[in-house]
Scaffold this motif. Structure first.
Motif, mmCIF file in Angstrom:
data_model
loop_
_atom_site.group_PDB
_atom_site.id
_atom_site.type_symbol
_atom_site.label_atom_id
_atom_site.label_comp_id
_atom_site.label_asym_id
_atom_site.label_seq_id
_atom_site.Cartn_x
_atom_site.Cartn_y
_atom_site.Cartn_z
ATOM 1 N N GLY A 1 0.811 -1.214 0.000
ATOM 2 C CA GLY A 1 0.000 0.000 0.000
ATOM 3 C C GLY A 1 0.844 1.264 0.000
ATOM 4 O O GLY A 1 0.509 2.240 -0.678
ATOM 5 N N VAL A 2 1.942 1.252 0.749
ATOM 6 C CA VAL A 2 2.826 2.421 0.792
ATOM 7 C C VAL A 2 3.441 2.675 -0.587
ATOM 8 O O VAL A 2 3.520 3.817 -1.055
ATOM 9 C CB VAL A 2 3.924 2.227 1.850
ATOM 10 C CG1 VAL A 2 4.954 3.351 1.773
ATOM 11 C CG2 VAL A 2 3.315 2.178 3.249
ATOM 12 N N CYS A 3 3.880 1.598 -1.245
ATOM 13 C CA CYS A 3 4.439 1.732 -2.603
ATOM 14 C C CYS A 3 3.395 2.279 -3.579
ATOM 15 O O CYS A 3 3.686 3.168 -4.390
ATOM 16 C CB CYS A 3 4.957 0.380 -3.087
ATOM 17 S SG CYS A 3 6.371 -0.244 -2.163
ATOM 18 N N LEU A 4 2.156 1.754 -3.476
ATOM 19 C CA LEU A 4 1.079 2.248 -4.338
ATOM 20 C C LEU A 4 0.801 3.727 -4.088
ATOM 21 O O LEU A 4 0.587 4.504 -5.027
ATOM 22 C CB LEU A 4 -0.197 1.441 -4.098
ATOM 23 C CG LEU A 4 -0.364 0.117 -4.845
ATOM 24 C CD1 LEU A 4 -1.650 -0.557 -4.417
ATOM 25 C CD2 LEU A 4 -0.365 0.352 -6.353
ATOM 26 N N LEU A 5 0.826 4.106 -2.824
ATOM 27 C CA LEU A 5 0.563 5.493 -2.453
ATOM 28 C C LEU A 5 1.577 6.433 -3.105
ATOM 29 O O LEU A 5 1.215 7.482 -3.649
ATOM 30 C CB LEU A 5 0.599 5.635 -0.928
ATOM 31 C CG LEU A 5 0.456 7.052 -0.358
ATOM 32 C CD1 LEU A 5 -0.885 7.657 -0.747
ATOM 33 C CD2 LEU A 5 0.608 7.036 1.151
ATOM 34 N N MET B 1 -7.635 7.040 -15.933
ATOM 35 C CA MET B 1 -6.631 7.430 -14.934
ATOM 36 C C MET B 1 -7.131 7.185 -13.518
ATOM 37 O O MET B 1 -6.362 6.835 -12.624
ATOM 38 C CB MET B 1 -6.262 8.899 -15.121
ATOM 39 C CG MET B 1 -5.476 9.179 -16.387
ATOM 40 S SD MET B 1 -4.711 10.809 -16.390
ATOM 41 C CE MET B 1 -3.420 10.579 -15.170
ATOM 42 N N SER B 2 -8.441 7.354 -13.298
ATOM 43 C CA SER B 2 -9.013 7.090 -11.976
ATOM 44 C C SER B 2 -8.885 5.617 -11.626
ATOM 45 O O SER B 2 -8.669 5.260 -10.459
ATOM 46 C CB SER B 2 -10.483 7.510 -11.944
ATOM 47 O OG SER B 2 -10.614 8.888 -12.163
ATOM 48 N N GLY B 3 -9.010 4.744 -12.639
ATOM 49 C CA GLY B 3 -8.815 3.317 -12.403
ATOM 50 C C GLY B 3 -7.400 3.023 -11.943
ATOM 51 O O GLY B 3 -7.176 2.193 -11.054
ATOM 52 N N VAL B 4 -6.430 3.723 -12.530
ATOM 53 C CA VAL B 4 -5.036 3.563 -12.105
ATOM 54 C C VAL B 4 -4.851 4.071 -10.677
ATOM 55 O O VAL B 4 -4.056 3.531 -9.899
ATOM 56 C CB VAL B 4 -4.089 4.311 -13.073
ATOM 57 C CG1 VAL B 4 -2.645 4.193 -12.601
ATOM 58 C CG2 VAL B 4 -4.240 3.772 -14.480
ATOM 59 N N LEU B 5 -5.593 5.112 -10.320
ATOM 60 C CA LEU B 5 -5.507 5.677 -8.969
ATOM 61 C C LEU B 5 -6.246 4.841 -7.929
ATOM 62 O O LEU B 5 -6.177 5.137 -6.737
ATOM 63 C CB LEU B 5 -6.071 7.098 -8.967
ATOM 64 C CG LEU B 5 -5.266 8.136 -9.759
ATOM 65 C CD1 LEU B 5 -6.016 9.457 -9.812
ATOM 66 C CD2 LEU B 5 -3.894 8.329 -9.147
ATOM 67 N N GLY B 6 -6.955 3.806 -8.365
ATOM 68 C CA GLY B 6 -7.619 2.914 -7.419
ATOM 69 C C GLY B 6 -9.112 3.096 -7.321
ATOM 70 O O GLY B 6 -9.731 2.634 -6.351
ATOM 71 N N ILE B 7 -9.740 3.759 -8.295
ATOM 72 C CA ILE B 7 -11.188 3.963 -8.290
ATOM 73 C C ILE B 7 -11.806 3.181 -9.440
ATOM 74 O O ILE B 7 -11.496 3.432 -10.603
ATOM 75 C CB ILE B 7 -11.549 5.449 -8.442
ATOM 76 C CG1 ILE B 7 -10.988 6.260 -7.276
ATOM 77 C CG2 ILE B 7 -13.059 5.634 -8.524
ATOM 78 C CD1 ILE B 7 -11.218 7.747 -7.400
ATOM 79 N N GLU C 1 -9.012 11.165 3.376
ATOM 80 C CA GLU C 1 -9.723 10.202 2.535
ATOM 81 C C GLU C 1 -8.981 9.946 1.224
ATOM 82 O O GLU C 1 -8.958 8.827 0.719
ATOM 83 C CB GLU C 1 -11.136 10.717 2.229
ATOM 84 C CG GLU C 1 -12.154 10.339 3.284
ATOM 85 C CD GLU C 1 -13.569 10.546 2.797
ATOM 86 O OE1 GLU C 1 -14.257 9.547 2.494
ATOM 87 O OE2 GLU C 1 -13.991 11.706 2.728
ATOM 88 N N LEU C 2 -8.368 10.985 0.685
ATOM 89 C CA LEU C 2 -7.604 10.823 -0.553
ATOM 90 C C LEU C 2 -6.398 9.915 -0.337
ATOM 91 O O LEU C 2 -6.094 9.055 -1.167
ATOM 92 C CB LEU C 2 -7.153 12.194 -1.064
ATOM 93 C CG LEU C 2 -6.358 12.197 -2.377
ATOM 94 C CD1 LEU C 2 -7.178 11.586 -3.499
ATOM 95 C CD2 LEU C 2 -5.917 13.610 -2.725
ATOM 96 N N LEU C 3 -5.723 10.080 0.800
ATOM 97 C CA LEU C 3 -4.579 9.221 1.111
ATOM 98 C C LEU C 3 -5.015 7.768 1.268
ATOM 99 O O LEU C 3 -4.343 6.847 0.777
ATOM 100 C CB LEU C 3 -3.895 9.704 2.398
ATOM 101 C CG LEU C 3 -3.124 11.025 2.310
ATOM 102 C CD1 LEU C 3 -2.597 11.423 3.674
ATOM 103 C CD2 LEU C 3 -1.978 10.909 1.317
ATOM 104 N N ILE C 4 -6.139 7.551 1.939
ATOM 105 C CA ILE C 4 -6.662 6.196 2.107
ATOM 106 C C ILE C 4 -7.020 5.601 0.753
ATOM 107 O O ILE C 4 -6.742 4.430 0.462
ATOM 108 C CB ILE C 4 -7.903 6.201 3.023
ATOM 109 C CG1 ILE C 4 -7.520 6.634 4.446
ATOM 110 C CG2 ILE C 4 -8.576 4.839 3.048
ATOM 111 C CD1 ILE C 4 -6.642 5.659 5.185
ATOM 112 N N LEU C 5 -7.591 6.420 -0.119
ATOM 113 C CA LEU C 5 -7.987 5.961 -1.447
ATOM 114 C C LEU C 5 -6.764 5.549 -2.268
ATOM 115 O O LEU C 5 -6.757 4.511 -2.931
ATOM 116 C CB LEU C 5 -8.766 7.070 -2.145
ATOM 117 C CG LEU C 5 -9.472 6.722 -3.464
ATOM 118 C CD1 LEU C 5 -10.737 7.551 -3.588
ATOM 119 C CD2 LEU C 5 -8.580 6.963 -4.656
ATOM 120 N N LEU C 6 -5.704 6.362 -2.224
ATOM 121 C CA LEU C 6 -4.484 6.055 -2.977
ATOM 122 C C LEU C 6 -3.732 4.872 -2.383
ATOM 123 O O LEU C 6 -3.041 4.140 -3.093
ATOM 124 C CB LEU C 6 -3.568 7.284 -3.011
ATOM 125 C CG LEU C 6 -4.115 8.533 -3.703
ATOM 126 C CD1 LEU C 6 -3.123 9.676 -3.590
ATOM 127 C CD2 LEU C 6 -4.447 8.241 -5.160
#
Length: 356
Positions: A33-37, A67-73, A199-204
């Motif tokens: 998760g940290v790497c993804l963030l 791009m949102s899919g890449v960001l985790g949405i 919330e943005l950090l949790i999402l990323l």
């Protein structure tokens, strides 16, 4: 049915799920998760740039969605998007980015009274305007479709829907309800204290946050405002939730109860002494009054009233040189003060009263 839902059931106190297998999986996932963030933080900068530069169009909408899919949405939708320009989408509210997900799906915008930086507003589908002042004619003639969240506050989306009470829509305007459901592995979708940047950090950080949008049949705003209750019930029913009578004010009160810590007795004592200065009152008397009243203001009023009526003769704050006086208990000093005040009252009014 709505009265059976208490406000604490509508919110998670923490992002972490109850101890169990999800907790173990979360611990193992943290390094990933940290790497993804970190990686997604750089991609987010490109997302902002792309969203700001490209003009509103289907091409821009598709680019941002990829791009949102890449960001985790990830987003899936059900039902028919039957609205065009000059109409309104009304939805339940779970995260700070619900409007963004609807924007990616419908290209609708969310009006905000607060001033918003354009580099943030445009990519996220926000626009600065006082929507409540709009008439039906202004809405109908607009080239945009709007997004509103009548709950006024987020919930966890798992138990109930808040009452629709924070928006006004002109009579005759077409409104389409949207039921939002959010899921996320390892972590809760929301926390009661989570807002904006957190919330943005949790999402990323999360591997994926999945939004399901259910577009329900549209309605027309009526004069009595019955559309609010009807849409609340329809959205709640489509999600298997309860339509509650709780509102945004109930959440505010819940937050106060959850995070408010009353000041210590020592802090309140110092506050009373500060407000009574230059008058000096013994700490023992202040503490005893505070324990009885429970508040600084009530204690001040009690002490001032007692001084006015002659009921209290506060002892000097200097440290006594007499060992016998220093050893006196508070109750003994209290009896002395009462006796002294009584004697002064007798002398003042020339009374003949036998001593106690």
């Amino acid at each position: 049915m709505g009265e059976q839902v208490t406000v604490d059931k509508l919110y998670h106190k923490s992002w972490l799920k109850p101890l169990g297998l999800p907790t173990l999986l979360f611990v193992l996932y943290v390094p990933i998760g940290v790497c993804l963030l970190i990686i997604r933080a750089f991609i987010l900068l490109q997302f902002f740039l792309l969203g700001y530069v490209l003009p509103p169009s289907k091409f821009r909408q598709k680019c941002l969605r990829v791009m949102s899919g890449v960001l985790g949405i990830s987003i899936s939708s059900e039902g028919e998007l039957s609205l065009g320009a000059g109409k309104i989408y009304v939805a339940n509210h779970i995260t700070s980015y619900d409007h963004f997900v609807i924007h990616l799906t419908t290209n609708a915008i969310m009006p905000k009274k607060e001033k918003i930086a354009s580099i943030i507003a445009k990519p996220f589908g926000l626009v600065e305007m006082d929507f409540e002042s709009f008439s039906k004619e202004q809405i109908d003639s607009s080239k945009d479709t709007f997004i509103l969240f009548p709950e006024g506050e987020t919930t966890n989306g798992e138990v109930g829907v808040l009452a629709f009470s924070t928006v006004q829509v002109p009579v005759g305007v077409t409104i389409q309800p949207v039921a939002i459901k959010v899921s996320r592995p390892f972590l809760n979708t929301t926390a009661v204290s989570g807002k904006g940047a957190l919330e943005l950090l949790i999402l990323l950080f999360s591997p994926n946050t999945h939004f399901v949008l259910k577009f329900l049949p549209p309605h027309t705003a009526d004069e009595e405002g019955a559309w609010k209750q009807n849409m609340q019930s329809e959205i709640a029913q489509s999600l298997g939730l309860k339509a509650t009578k709780l509102n945004a004010s109930d959440k505010a009160e819940y937050l106060k109860r959850l995070y408010f810590r009353p000041p210590s007795l020592a802090t309140m004592t110092r506050e009373v002494q500060r407000k009574l200065a230059p008058q000096t009152i013994s700490p023992e008397l202040i503490i005893a009054t505070l324990q009885r009243t429970g508040s600084v203001e009530a204690t001040l009023e009690s002490i001032r009233q007692s001084n006015i009526t002659g009921g209290i003769n506060p002892p000097p704050s200097t440290f006594s040189k007499s060992a016998s006086q220093r050893m006196m208990t508070f109750q003994e000093r209290k009896r002395i003060m009462i006796a002294t005040a009584r004697q002064k009252y007798i002398e003042k009014h020339n009374l003949t009263i036998p001593p106690l």
